[in-house]
Write an enzyme that holds these catalytic residues in place. Structure first.
Site, mmCIF file in Angstrom:
data_model
loop_
_atom_site.group_PDB
_atom_site.id
_atom_site.type_symbol
_atom_site.label_atom_id
_atom_site.label_comp_id
_atom_site.label_asym_id
_atom_site.label_seq_id
_atom_site.Cartn_x
_atom_site.Cartn_y
_atom_site.Cartn_z
ATOM 1 N N CYS A 86 3.919 -2.818 -0.819
ATOM 2 C CA CYS A 86 3.887 -3.698 -1.037
ATOM 3 C C CYS A 86 5.330 -4.110 -1.632
ATOM 4 O O CYS A 86 6.138 -4.348 -0.254
ATOM 5 C CB CYS A 86 2.971 -3.909 -1.797
ATOM 6 S SG CYS A 86 2.836 -5.761 -2.424
ATOM 7 N N HIS A 177 -1.692 -2.157 -1.973
ATOM 8 C CA HIS A 177 -1.842 -0.957 -2.865
ATOM 9 C C HIS A 177 -3.094 -0.077 -3.113
ATOM 10 O O HIS A 177 -3.628 -0.167 -3.511
ATOM 11 C CB HIS A 177 -1.799 -1.699 -4.609
ATOM 12 C CG HIS A 177 -1.012 -2.719 -4.859
ATOM 13 N ND1 HIS A 177 0.388 -2.467 -5.616
ATOM 14 C CD2 HIS A 177 -0.962 -3.371 -4.009
ATOM 15 C CE1 HIS A 177 1.506 -3.164 -5.153
ATOM 16 N NE2 HIS A 177 0.194 -4.416 -4.812
ATOM 17 N N GLU A 179 -2.882 2.622 -4.296
ATOM 18 C CA GLU A 179 -2.883 3.664 -5.730
ATOM 19 C C GLU A 179 -3.591 3.156 -6.066
ATOM 20 O O GLU A 179 -3.833 3.745 -7.590
ATOM 21 C CB GLU A 179 -1.106 4.043 -5.877
ATOM 22 C CG GLU A 179 -0.572 2.771 -6.837
ATOM 23 C CD GLU A 179 -0.363 1.375 -5.541
ATOM 24 O OE1 GLU A 179 -0.874 1.520 -4.350
ATOM 25 O OE2 GLU A 179 0.041 0.454 -6.173
#
Ligand SMILES: NC(=O)CC[C@H](N)C(=O)O
Length: 200
Positions: A86, A177, A179
């Site tokens: 990102c 994202h 994560e």
């Protein structure tokens, strides 16, 4: 052998990346020590790096201010893996199409910030990614699109015909994202299964 993974921690979602790296290492049967990077001098000790999302103008300013930018360029030039997500992708690119972002030029791509329209500021989509058997649950938050890529850049996934996951040598860039979900496959792919030799 324990590998050292650095998470660039000047701003953005750092702890989530650290946790995802630990899950990815475990899945790959590797042992890893995660270090947070807020100052110069740590990147040279790292085998792999994550460049998290957050706010790209702030991240790029702090990287330059701390002298971490040059260390990341050296890391890439040495062919060591980087996962940039990102805002991290925006910072890692060659051109952010925004003068306020001093890019690292680690990925031969031009990006367009906040590219997925207002009503779609945030969305989640199952994404087919080159190299993964099953779709990845991709979370997009005010995400950039990749507007142009150089010929050495491989497109791994697209949304609405726009690239959102790319790889060039040791660098993987994602608009979304990874994560923020429990699925560690992309951290594993980018950081623990990267091609041994750099192509740049
Ligand atoms: N979630 C994110 O990292 C968003 C990136 C942010 N929109 C930027 O341009 O910096």
């Amino acid at each position: 052998m324990t590998r050292t993974a650095g998470v660039v921690a000047v701003q953005g979602d750092v702890s989530e990346h650290a946790a995802a790296i630990e899950r990815a290492a475990a899945a790959a049967g590797e042992s890893v020590e995660v270090r947070e990077i807020r100052e110069a001098g740590i990147v040279p000790d790292c085998d792999v790096l994550a460049l998290p999302g957050g706010e790209s103008t702030t991240i790029s300013r702090l990287l330059a201010q701390e002298g971490i930018d040059e260390e990341i360029r050296d890391h890439v030039a040495a062919g060591k893996p980087v996962l940039a997500t990102c805002a991290g992708l925006i910072v890692a690119s060659a051109d952010a199409r925004d003068d306020r972002v001093a890019t690292l030029d680690a990925l031969d791509a031009a990006v367009e910030r906040n590219a997925f329209g207002r009503q779609k500021d945030s969305f989640e989509a199952p994404l087919s990614v080159e190299g993964l058997d099953e779709p990845f649950p991709a979370v997009f938050i005010r995400a950039p699109a990749i507007a142009e890529v150089g010929e050495d850049v491989e497109v791994l996934a697209t949304v609405e015909d726009r690239p959102v996951a790319v790889r060039q040598g040791p660098v993987v860039g994602l608009s979304f994202h990874p994560e923020l979900v429990a699925d560690e496959r992309l951290h594993r792919l980018a950081l623990f299964e990267a091609p041994a030799a750099a192509t740049r």
